[in-house]
Structures are given as structure tokens and as C-alpha cells.
Design an enzyme around this catalytic site. Structure first.
Site, PDB file in Angstrom:
ATOM      1  N   ASP A 102      -4.326   0.662   3.404  1.00  0.00           N
ATOM      2  CA  ASP A 102      -5.961   1.466   3.300  1.00  0.00           C
ATOM      3  C   ASP A 102      -6.315   2.252   2.605  1.00  0.00           C
ATOM      4  OD1 ASP A 102      -8.845   0.719   2.950  1.00  0.00           O
ATOM      5  OD2 ASP A 102      -8.259  -0.165   5.428  1.00  0.00           O
ATOM      6  N   LYS A 130      -5.223  -2.518  -1.391  1.00  0.00           N
ATOM      7  CA  LYS A 130      -6.754  -2.185  -1.526  1.00  0.00           C
ATOM      8  C   LYS A 130      -7.194  -1.041  -3.040  1.00  0.00           C
ATOM      9  CE  LYS A 130      -8.976  -3.740   2.605  1.00  0.00           C
ATOM     10  NZ  LYS A 130     -10.022  -3.121   3.812  1.00  0.00           N
TER      11      LYS A 130
HETATM   12  P1  IMP Z   1      -4.589   2.090   6.945  1.00  0.00           P
HETATM   13  O1  IMP Z   1      -3.951   3.165   7.724  1.00  0.00           O
HETATM   14  O2  IMP Z   1      -5.769   2.530   7.408  1.00  0.00           O
HETATM   15  O3  IMP Z   1      -4.239   1.577   5.422  1.00  0.00           O
HETATM   16  O4  IMP Z   1      -4.543   0.545   7.683  1.00  0.00           O
HETATM   17  C1  IMP Z   1      -3.023  -0.107   7.648  1.00  0.00           C
HETATM   18  C2  IMP Z   1      -3.601  -1.203   9.270  1.00  0.00           C
HETATM   19  O5  IMP Z   1      -5.303  -1.273   9.213  1.00  0.00           O
HETATM   20  C3  IMP Z   1      -3.308  -2.075   8.334  1.00  0.00           C
HETATM   21  O6  IMP Z   1      -1.709  -2.648   8.758  1.00  0.00           O
HETATM   22  C4  IMP Z   1      -3.713  -3.177   9.450  1.00  0.00           C
HETATM   23  O7  IMP Z   1      -3.147  -3.481  10.086  1.00  0.00           O
HETATM   24  C5  IMP Z   1      -5.496  -2.410   9.429  1.00  0.00           C
HETATM   25  N1  IMP Z   1      -6.280  -2.783   7.760  1.00  0.00           N
HETATM   26  C6  IMP Z   1      -6.728  -2.380   7.291  1.00  0.00           C
HETATM   27  N2  IMP Z   1      -7.510  -2.556   6.684  1.00  0.00           N
HETATM   28  C7  IMP Z   1      -7.165  -4.181   6.917  1.00  0.00           C
HETATM   29  C8  IMP Z   1      -8.634  -5.652   5.992  1.00  0.00           C
HETATM   30  O8  IMP Z   1      -9.029  -5.804   5.531  1.00  0.00           O
HETATM   31  N3  IMP Z   1      -8.086  -6.469   7.258  1.00  0.00           N
HETATM   32  C9  IMP Z   1      -7.046  -6.316   8.082  1.00  0.00           C
HETATM   33  N4  IMP Z   1      -6.555  -5.629   8.647  1.00  0.00           N
HETATM   34  C10 IMP Z   1      -6.887  -4.349   7.720  1.00  0.00           C
END
Ligand code: IMP
Ligand code: MG
Length: 181
Positions: A102, A130
Site C-alpha cells: 500500500d 495498490k
Molecule cells: P503499507 O505499509 O502502507 O504498505 O501497508 C501494508 C500493510 O497495511 C499491509 O500489510 C496490511 O496489513 C495493511 N493494509 C494496507 N492496505 C490494506 C487494505 O486495503 N486492506 C487491509 N489491510 C491493508
């Protein structure tokens, strides 16, 4: 739980077919090298179980537990490692496994930490990526599906620790997010 979804994005058989393809690709890429898979908990548990059983080769498995959300749907930008010891991966070929890419904060931070231990190689496999501008630049070598910038649950992905056990992936209804954050 299904009633809490706006729509289903990937049903069970679509996910499983995609895992078949990813497993072939991974098994082929690592056929001469012993792999150490590091699954990032909790989101990757279902993916870990289903993907690893498709890999017909010797491998080691470790898990890392991290948290970045603290309940909401947006990352706080700060990552909490929940264990005292990092897996011993010096000199090994590491494949990081996570549910979703994400903002990139989680995987960029973990990758840095893993690289500081001196592995021979590090690659990343995520079920979902994403399409968006990230806070941290991260490239995943193995991606199950690309999705838009929507909040999804199921197949390991949670909203406030719920919905992980849904066998498919869907977009959570917006009113449910708004009502609880
Ligand atoms: P990042 O650090 O923002 O890349 O987020 C990674 C973590 O956020 C993932 O391992 C998920 O646990 C959570 N996450 C990000 N987007 C989503 C979503 O759309 N649904 C559920 N969990 C999400
Ligand atoms: Mg989560």
C-alpha cells in the site's frame, strides 16, 4: 460478513488459479537456490499457507510480526516490530511475503532491516499491490493482483482484525469504515 462488502474483487478460485501461476514462477526462479521465506504476520497467513504448499522444493520458513495501522485504514508511517530477534538469514536467499503493498512503509522498512543482516538476495511477493503514489518506493517481484486505491478485506486482510477468514477478497463498505474510525 459478506453483507459488509461493497463488492467482491477476487473469488476463491480466481485467487487459487493465480497462486498456481505465482508458484510456478517462484519455483522456477529459485530452482537452484534454497529459499528462506519470511512471512509478515498477520496479513500473510492465508497466503503463506496456500502458496507454500504449492512450492515443490526445500525451503525454510520464518515469520515476522509487525504493526503499522493501530486499527484504522491508513498507515501511521511508523512500524512496530513485535519480536526481539530477527530471523538468521545471513547469506540466504530471502523471499518476503506480505498481503498487500500500500504506502510501501511496511515492506521498505522490513527490507532495510533484513538487508542489514546480510542476506544473499531479497525479493518480495505480495498478493495485492495498490496502484497509487507510495510514501516509500518498493518493488515487488511477484504480485498476485493489482488493485485500485480502495480498502479491501478477506483472505488474510483485515479491518480491525476482522474479515481475515473470508476465503475471497472484497472491498469493504465505506460506511462501515466511516462509522468506526
Ligand atoms: P503499507 O505499509 O502502507 O504498505 O501497508 C501494508 C500493510 O497495511 C499491509 O500489510 C496490511 O496489513 C495493511 N493494509 C494496507 N492496505 C490494506 C487494505 O486495503 N486492506 C487491509 N489491510 C491493508
Ligand atoms: Mg492489517
Amino acid at each position: 460478513m459478506e453483507a459488509d462488502l461493497d463488492r467482491i474483487l477476487f473469488d476463491e478460485s480466481t485467487i487459487h488459479r493465480r497462486l498456481d501461476e505465482l508458484a510456478v514462477q517462484i519455483a522456477n526462479d529459485y530452482r537452484d537456490r534454497e529459499l528462506t521465506v519470511i512471512a509478515i504476520l498477520n496479513g500473510s497467513v492465508i497466503l503463506m499457507a496456500d502458496l507454500l504448499r504449492r512450492l515443490p522444493m526445500p525451503l525454510k520458513l520464518d515469520c515476522l510480526s509487525v504493526a503499522s495501522y493501530h486499527g484504522g485504514t491508513k498507515t501511521t508511517g511508523e512500524l512496530v516490530f513485535r519480536q526481539l530477534w530477527m530471523p538468521d538469514i545471513a547469506g540466504r536467499h530471502v523471499l518476503l511475503l506480505d498481503d498487500i503493498l500500500d504506502s510501501g512503509v511496511t515492506l521498505a522498512t522490513i527490507r532495510e532491516k533484513i538487508e542489514s543482516i546480510g542476506p544473499q538476495s531479497v525479493r518480495i511477493c505480495v498478493l495485492l499491490e495498490k496502484k497509487k503514489t507510495r510514501l516509500r518506493q518498493v518493488d515487488a517481484e511477484y504480485v498476485g493482483f493489482e488493485i485500485g486505491d480502495e480498502f479491501v478485506v478477506g483472505y488474510g486482510l483485515d479491518y480491525m482484525e476482522r474479515y481475515r477468514n473470508l476465503p475471497f477478497i472484497g472491498v469493504l463498505r465505506n460506511d462501515l469504515i466511516a462509522a468506526t474510525t
